[in-house]
Design a protein around this motif. Structure first.
Motif, PDB file in Angstrom:
ATOM      1  N   HIS A 140       0.825  -1.214   0.000  1.00  0.00           N
ATOM      2  CA  HIS A 140       0.000   0.000   0.000  1.00  0.00           C
ATOM      3  C   HIS A 140       0.861   1.268   0.000  1.00  0.00           C
ATOM      4  CE1 HIS A 140      -3.081  -2.976   1.210  1.00  0.00           C
ATOM      5  NE2 HIS A 140      -3.875  -2.179   0.525  1.00  0.00           N
ATOM      6  N   VAL A 153      -6.397  -3.451  -3.333  1.00  0.00           N
ATOM      7  CA  VAL A 153      -6.481  -2.493  -2.226  1.00  0.00           C
ATOM      8  C   VAL A 153      -7.292  -3.108  -1.091  1.00  0.00           C
ATOM      9  CG1 VAL A 153      -7.084  -0.146  -1.518  1.00  0.00           C
ATOM     10  CG2 VAL A 153      -6.472  -0.595  -3.897  1.00  0.00           C
ATOM     11  N   ILE A 167      -8.842   1.852   1.160  1.00  0.00           N
ATOM     12  CA  ILE A 167      -9.634   2.176  -0.022  1.00  0.00           C
ATOM     13  C   ILE A 167     -10.110   3.625  -0.018  1.00  0.00           C
ATOM     14  CG2 ILE A 167     -11.848   1.395   0.943  1.00  0.00           C
ATOM     15  CD1 ILE A 167     -10.576   0.927  -2.685  1.00  0.00           C
ATOM     16  N   ALA A 182      -9.501   6.047  -3.050  1.00  0.00           N
ATOM     17  CA  ALA A 182     -10.711   6.443  -3.774  1.00  0.00           C
ATOM     18  C   ALA A 182     -10.822   7.948  -3.910  1.00  0.00           C
ATOM     19  CB  ALA A 182     -11.950   5.884  -3.066  1.00  0.00           C
ATOM     20  N   GLN A 186     -17.866   1.461   0.456  1.00  0.00           N
ATOM     21  CA  GLN A 186     -16.460   1.550   0.842  1.00  0.00           C
ATOM     22  C   GLN A 186     -15.582   2.049  -0.295  1.00  0.00           C
ATOM     23  OE1 GLN A 186     -16.255  -2.645   2.194  1.00  0.00           O
ATOM     24  NE2 GLN A 186     -15.601  -1.834   4.159  1.00  0.00           N
ATOM     25  N   ALA A 187     -15.997   1.796  -1.525  1.00  0.00           N
ATOM     26  CA  ALA A 187     -15.164   2.155  -2.680  1.00  0.00           C
ATOM     27  C   ALA A 187     -15.710   3.337  -3.463  1.00  0.00           C
ATOM     28  CB  ALA A 187     -15.033   0.953  -3.607  1.00  0.00           C
ATOM     29  N   ALA A 205     -13.343   1.452  -7.222  1.00  0.00           N
ATOM     30  CA  ALA A 205     -12.811   0.091  -7.170  1.00  0.00           C
ATOM     31  C   ALA A 205     -13.969  -0.883  -7.105  1.00  0.00           C
ATOM     32  CB  ALA A 205     -11.901  -0.079  -5.957  1.00  0.00           C
ATOM     33  N   SER A 222     -11.482  -6.764   0.354  1.00  0.00           N
ATOM     34  CA  SER A 222     -10.458  -6.469  -0.654  1.00  0.00           C
ATOM     35  C   SER A 222     -11.089  -6.000  -1.957  1.00  0.00           C
ATOM     36  CB  SER A 222      -9.602  -7.715  -0.915  1.00  0.00           C
ATOM     37  OG  SER A 222      -9.091  -8.237   0.297  1.00  0.00           O
ATOM     38  N   PHE A 223     -10.346  -5.145  -2.672  1.00  0.00           N
ATOM     39  CA  PHE A 223     -10.861  -4.488  -3.876  1.00  0.00           C
ATOM     40  C   PHE A 223      -9.813  -4.522  -4.984  1.00  0.00           C
ATOM     41  CE2 PHE A 223     -12.832  -2.767  -0.160  1.00  0.00           C
ATOM     42  CZ  PHE A 223     -14.146  -2.489  -0.505  1.00  0.00           C
ATOM     43  N   ALA A 283      -8.706  -2.117  -8.357  1.00  0.00           N
ATOM     44  CA  ALA A 283      -8.877  -0.798  -8.970  1.00  0.00           C
ATOM     45  C   ALA A 283      -7.942  -0.662 -10.163  1.00  0.00           C
ATOM     46  CB  ALA A 283      -8.582   0.298  -7.944  1.00  0.00           C
TER      47      ALA A 283
END
Length: 418
Positions: A68, A87, A92, A96, A125-126, A135, A297-298, A300
């Motif tokens: 990160h 991410v 995030i 974002a 969250q994203a 994301a 988890s994401f 992007a």
């Protein structure tokens, strides 16, 4: 007019990239990730490359914090950017709001067509403050309470006592300590971490509201601090930080009897923390009827990525494909963000490690009750300041009202809006 031209140029570029995919032009797609989120993508790689033979996946994995930090630097400098960026939920909000990620709910991605298929809270969250989805969620972390059934039985504590409310939870810890000598929880901060994530209003953030007002000097945080302090004074926590050797040893030996985290902790307990303790652990809802998200988890796409069209195909493959979502669930216990994947018969199966519990149904129910929580680019700044404030309370008996008022001032200084 300028904005229209930029969109037209970008759309044409993406169309060109899609055309190159169709003509089998070989592309190497770089996926930057972190353990063990990377394992899900790597497990799905053969399926993806079979479906897209012109795309070769290249994985660049670093330790959680290193990854990160590296992505923060890459987005700031424009150098060493991957095509797809993994991410984690704690970061995030920062990414974002940075402006360095593609807006996925706009053309040419049009992620909006998939949002009804995904657990609602994780989309918040994203999503940045302007409503742009930056994301796509790959997995989620519905909060759960894991406990050692054998330890609680020796102490004469029931699950109902453990989860009835927070005061009952702490009293259960007193009984466990008196009868077994074991700690109920690793650290009193666990209570704060869960409490501040529960009782949230729809669209409200953990540390900031919709208008970015700071929320730390509020009854929610004061009660979280109070409960943590009561737990510390009662001697039911081991003052042990998570993810340390002491923490894993405590869970393995049962000297830490309860751990509240995301549902994914069940996989960690079974696979590497306490693999020999099958049947001893159980999962329950959080105390006081609370429902909270813990992790997730994401994927992007950096705004300056080279292969955006191919990146979007990979992200769709990982986040909207039922088979792939279930593969990740089986590989790393990554709880699916795709609602369709949660209808799999696998969710009705008993989990031998958890004494035959059908715990996945419990986690699924919890996921659907978690509110849509807004993220903020200064969440991580606020988290660090709040953690430092709680340490002053727990270690030095500082006044809760004072430390939270000071924390609010510190966040205000560091989170000055542009």
């Amino acid at each position: 007019m300028i904005i229209f031209k930029k969109k037209a140029i970008f759309t044409a570029l993406c169309a060109s990239l899609v055309t190159s995919m169709a003509t089998a032009e070989q592309v190497e797609l770089t996926i930057a990730s972190f353990p063990n989120f990377n394992k899900a993508a790597e497990a799905a790689a053969p399926l993806f490359e079979k479906q897209y033979p012109n795309i070769k996946l290249k994985f660049v994995n670093m330790a959680y914090s290193d990854h990160h930090n590296a992505m923060t630097t890459a987005m700031a400098t424009g150098a060493n950017l991957p095509d797809v960026m993994g991410v984690e939920a704690n970061f995030i909000g920062r990414f974002a709001e940075s402006g360095g990620l593609e807006q996925l709910n706009a053309a040419p991605y049009n992620a909006g067509e998939f949002t009804q298929k995904i657990v609602p809270f994780t989309l918040g969250q994203a999503t940045d403050s302007d409503g742009a989805l930056r994301a796509m969620p790959a997995d989620i972390g519905p909060g759960a309470l894991f406990y050692r059934k054998d330890v609680l039985e020796i102490a004469g504590v029931t699950e109902e006592e453990l989860i009835k409310d927070w005061d009952s939870f702490i009293q259960a810890g007193v009984k466990v300590k008196a009868k077994t000598g074991n700690y109920l929880i690793a650290n009193a901060t666990d209570i704060k971490n869960i409490y501040i994530r529960s009782e949230l209003k729809e669209g409200e953030g953990i540390y900031f509201d919709k208008e970015h007002n700071i929320l730390v000097n509020t009854p929610r945080f004061k009660e979280a601090f109070r409960l943590s302090k009561v737990a510390r004074d009662a001697g039911i926590d081991g003052k042990i930080s998570p993810w340390t050797n002491e923490w894993t040893e405590g869970l393995k030996r049962g000297t830490i009897s309860v751990q509240m985290m995301g549902a994914w902790l069940g996989g960690h307990l079974q696979d590497w923390i306490a693999p020999d303790d099958a049947g001893k652990w159980r999962s329950a809802d959080l105390p006081n009827g609370s429902f909270a998200s813990w992790g997730g988890s994401f994927f992007a796409i950096p705004a300056k990525a080279e292969h955006k069209a191919e990146a979007w195909e990979f992200i769709k493959f990982m986040s909207t494909n039922k088979e792939v979502q279930l593969l990740a669930f089986k590989e790393i216990n990554a709880f699916p963000s795709l609602i369709e994947a949660q209808t799999c018969p696998m969710f009705d199966e008993e989990i031998a490690y958890l004494g035959g519990q059908k715990a996945r149904l419990q986690w699924k129910k919890a996921a659907l009750k978690i509110p849509f929580v807004a993220m903020d680019c200064y969440d991580e700044v606020a988290r660090q300041i709040v953690d430092d404030a709680l340490e002053q309370v727990l270690e030095h008996d500082a006044d809760i009202d004072k430390v939270l008022a000071d924390a609010e001032k510190q966040i205000k200084r560091r989170a000055r809006r542009r």
